[in-house]
Design a protein around this motif. Structure first.
Motif, mmCIF file in Angstrom:
data_model
loop_
_atom_site.group_PDB
_atom_site.id
_atom_site.type_symbol
_atom_site.label_atom_id
_atom_site.label_comp_id
_atom_site.label_asym_id
_atom_site.label_seq_id
_atom_site.Cartn_x
_atom_site.Cartn_y
_atom_site.Cartn_z
ATOM 1 N N TRP A 70 0.827 -1.214 0.000
ATOM 2 C CA TRP A 70 0.000 0.000 0.000
ATOM 3 C C TRP A 70 0.857 1.258 0.000
ATOM 4 N N ASN A 74 0.769 4.046 -3.021
ATOM 5 C CA ASN A 74 0.690 5.482 -2.764
ATOM 6 C C ASN A 74 1.832 6.225 -3.469
ATOM 7 N N PHE A 109 -3.014 4.958 3.805
ATOM 8 C CA PHE A 109 -2.398 4.906 2.474
ATOM 9 C C PHE A 109 -3.459 5.023 1.383
ATOM 10 N N ARG A 112 -4.596 8.657 1.120
ATOM 11 C CA ARG A 112 -3.592 9.498 0.447
ATOM 12 C C ARG A 112 -3.598 9.252 -1.060
ATOM 13 N N THR A 113 -3.678 7.980 -1.421
ATOM 14 C CA THR A 113 -3.684 7.630 -2.845
ATOM 15 C C THR A 113 -4.925 8.191 -3.530
#
Length: 125
Positions: A70, A74, A109, A112-113
């Motif tokens: 992950w 990201n 994660f 954020r992605t």
């Protein structure tokens, strides 16, 4: 020029993820150059790589390995943008992960992605 520093920082983070203590050698530099050319040349390769990463994140029994994947997803999303169709699929999948996975680290994660993909999507449209 301003993106060079960001790409180098992300690259160093990726090297630390996949090597012991961030060992750097010519082989890693060759891998970096080849991968950059490869992913920039054809969006379908980038999309396929995203699918592979998602598959690895789903079918992995080790929590530590899932977190590294992950983290990689990201970081990869900050460098390589998927096609428009893949962006819709990824944003949908990331929303499901955020809503249903118990791991707060993975959710972070995924969030954020999703944020990075959404920003990229808005820049294109």
């Amino acid at each position: 020029m301003k993106y060079t520093a960001i790409v180098n920082k992300i690259y160093k983070s990726l090297i630390k993820l996949v090597t012991k203590n961030g060992e750097k050698n010519r082989r890693n530099d060759k891998i970096k150059n080849i991968s950059l050319k490869l992913f920039e040349s054809d969006k379908s390769i980038t999309d396929e790589f995203y699918l592979t990463l998602i598959k690895l994140s789903r079918n992995n029994p080790k929590d530590e390995s899932k977190i590294k994947i992950w983290d990689f997803i990201n970081l990869f999303s900050a460098i390589h943008h998927p096609s428009e169709d893949m962006t819709y699929l990824l944003m949908n999948y990331l929303t499901i992960v955020i809503d249903h996975l118990p791991s707060t680290q993975i959710k972070t994660f995924a969030q954020r992605t999703l944020k990075q993909l959404f920003k990229q999507f808005l820049l294109i449209h």
